[in-house]
Design an enzyme around this catalytic site. Structure first.
Site, PDB file in Angstrom:
ATOM      1  N   GLY A   1       0.820  -1.206   0.000  1.00  0.00           N
ATOM      2  CA  GLY A   1       0.000   0.000   0.000  1.00  0.00           C
ATOM      3  C   GLY A   1       0.850   1.250   0.000  1.00  0.00           C
ATOM      4  O   GLY A   1       0.576   2.209  -0.735  1.00  0.00           O
ATOM      5  N   HIS A   2       1.905   1.254   0.806  1.00  0.00           N
ATOM      6  CA  HIS A   2       2.831   2.382   0.797  1.00  0.00           C
ATOM      7  C   HIS A   2       3.567   2.480  -0.535  1.00  0.00           C
ATOM      8  O   HIS A   2       3.814   3.581  -1.048  1.00  0.00           O
ATOM      9  CB  HIS A   2       3.855   2.244   1.928  1.00  0.00           C
ATOM     10  CG  HIS A   2       3.261   2.264   3.302  1.00  0.00           C
ATOM     11  ND1 HIS A   2       3.197   1.142   4.100  1.00  0.00           N
ATOM     12  CD2 HIS A   2       2.696   3.267   4.016  1.00  0.00           C
ATOM     13  CE1 HIS A   2       2.640   1.460   5.255  1.00  0.00           C
ATOM     14  NE2 HIS A   2       2.322   2.742   5.230  1.00  0.00           N
TER      15      HIS A   2
ATOM     16  N   GLN B   1      -0.010   9.930  18.587  1.00  0.00           N
ATOM     17  CA  GLN B   1      -1.159   9.261  17.996  1.00  0.00           C
ATOM     18  C   GLN B   1      -1.572   8.007  18.753  1.00  0.00           C
ATOM     19  O   GLN B   1      -2.568   7.371  18.393  1.00  0.00           O
ATOM     20  CB  GLN B   1      -0.867   8.891  16.538  1.00  0.00           C
ATOM     21  CG  GLN B   1      -0.817  10.084  15.614  1.00  0.00           C
ATOM     22  CD  GLN B   1      -0.449   9.719  14.194  1.00  0.00           C
ATOM     23  OE1 GLN B   1       0.508  10.255  13.639  1.00  0.00           O
ATOM     24  NE2 GLN B   1      -1.193   8.815  13.571  1.00  0.00           N
TER      25      GLN B   1
ATOM     26  N   LYS C   1      -7.654   4.572   2.691  1.00  0.00           N
ATOM     27  CA  LYS C   1      -8.036   3.618   3.727  1.00  0.00           C
ATOM     28  C   LYS C   1      -8.275   4.334   5.049  1.00  0.00           C
ATOM     29  O   LYS C   1      -9.175   3.987   5.808  1.00  0.00           O
ATOM     30  CB  LYS C   1      -6.967   2.543   3.903  1.00  0.00           C
ATOM     31  CG  LYS C   1      -7.278   1.518   4.980  1.00  0.00           C
ATOM     32  CD  LYS C   1      -6.206   0.471   5.005  1.00  0.00           C
ATOM     33  CE  LYS C   1      -5.775   0.025   6.353  1.00  0.00           C
ATOM     34  NZ  LYS C   1      -5.893   0.844   7.479  1.00  0.00           N
TER      35      LYS C   1
ATOM     36  N   GLN D   1      -8.871  10.405   8.521  1.00  0.00           N
ATOM     37  CA  GLN D   1      -7.592  11.112   8.589  1.00  0.00           C
ATOM     38  C   GLN D   1      -7.399  12.004   7.375  1.00  0.00           C
ATOM     39  O   GLN D   1      -7.019  13.177   7.495  1.00  0.00           O
ATOM     40  CB  GLN D   1      -6.453  10.097   8.679  1.00  0.00           C
ATOM     41  CG  GLN D   1      -5.066  10.701   8.513  1.00  0.00           C
ATOM     42  CD  GLN D   1      -3.969   9.661   8.613  1.00  0.00           C
ATOM     43  OE1 GLN D   1      -3.629   9.226   9.693  1.00  0.00           O
ATOM     44  NE2 GLN D   1      -3.418   9.253   7.477  1.00  0.00           N
TER      45      GLN D   1
END
Length: 330
Positions: free
Chosen positions: A33-34, A61, A150, A154
């Site tokens: 994904g990155h 976080q 995803k 955010q």
């Protein structure tokens, strides 16, 4: 190409810049994904631009009882993946570099949107996320920054911060990358046992069930709009599987487009079944929201929406979502 590994903002500022600088922010433990984000950044930056991948596990976080200490740190592997995907720089600052005075007393506040869904489940999470994103945007000075869809809430909050606080940077969302079985790629997937992974597949299966229900209803509504308001409309609806009793032409033509309630019901059915598996899926939330503020959409909603789910399987908490578009009223 050789990817430079830098640890200070001074080293990054000393680099000669010619084209666009595009940044991909990560907390490390990079996966495909990155890699997709980095390849997309490479295309946006162009041959004369620069792609910077940040690797920083942000302590702000993580709430009490969350997995800061066991969060995977794999910098050597991250550097290799970043290089293979086209990054020019991996910027991996220490905590003291990002927070030189210790935990910052002045922070970004996410506001009402940051208190919903993920924010309700993880108090303070989005304040910490926005604070580090703001700092990393200042430290890296990009023309554009990429984030995965995803983490839809955010992404929405970062876009809102950039707009509200006049950051001069383009924010680009990149679609979710999934494994072959449909599970959304996440660094936390590695925590799942084989049995837990089978249960975790219910997240994506539930979203796809909601998406299928939405698509079927939108197709029915579109078909109804195409047929004249006569007996031919009922006949056309019957031809695609609706009984004449249920396929009243006027009712279907003026029905809520896509039926948010039906989408929620189809999604929840799969999640309820997963709650009876072994190990069970423990649902945190299921939401169908307006991406502009992450409030639940009403039954007469039209426009873009996000169908989102969060749940625990064993000790691992996972999130997933898909975008939906509810058609305009006729």
């Amino acid at each position: 190409m050789t990817t430079a590994l830098l640890h200070t903002a001074g080293e990054l500022r000393a680099r000669t810049r010619t084209g666009r600088r595009v940044v991909v922010m990560t907390m490390g433990a990079l996966h495909e994904g990155h890699a997709t984000l980095i390849r997309t950044a490479r295309a946006l930056a162009g041959p004369d631009g620069e792609v910077v991948v940040t690797v920083f596990v942000n302590p702000l976080q993580f709430g009490e009882g969350e997995d800061l200490d066991r969060y995977p740190r794999t910098l050597d592997a991250d550097l290799k993946l970043a290089e293979e995907s086209g990054a020019d720089v991996v910027f991996a600052p220490a905590v003291d570099e990002v927070y030189p005075g210790g935990e910052p007393q002045v922070r970004i506040t996410a506001g009402p949107m940051g208190e919903r869904l993920e924010g309700s489940s993880r108090p303070g999470h989005f304040d910490g996320m926005l604070t580090v994103v703001a700092k990393l945007l200042h430290l890296t000075g990009p023309d554009a920054a990429l984030y995965g869809q995803k983490d839809a809430q955010q992404l929405a909050l970062i876009r809102r911060m950039v707009r509200d606080l006049n950051f001069g940077v383009e924010i680009v969302g990149v679609p979710t990358v999934r494994e072959e079985d449909g599970l959304a790629l996440s660094s936390r997937n590695r925590y799942l046992s084989p049995a837990e992974r089978r249960t975790a597949l219910a997240l994506s299966s539930a979203l796809f069930a909601g998406q299928d229900r939405h698509a079927a209803q939108e197709a029915l509504r579109a078909r109804a709009r195409e047929v004249p308001a006569t007996r031919a409309r009922a006949a056309a609806l019957s031809a695609i599987g609706e009984s004449r009793a249920a396929a009243d032409a006027h009712a279907v033509a003026t029905a809520v487009p896509g039926g948010p309630a039906a989408v929620r019901a189809a999604t929840r059915q799969v999640l309820d079944e997963a709650a009876r598996l072994e190990p069970p899926l423990a649902l945190d939330y299921l939401a169908l929201v307006d991406p502009s503020d992450f409030t639940e959409i009403p039954d007469d909603f039209t426009g873009e929406a996000v169908l989102a789910v969060a749940a625990r399987v064993g000790t691992t908490r996972l999130i997933d979502n898909i975008p939906l578009t509810f058609g305009a009223a006729s």
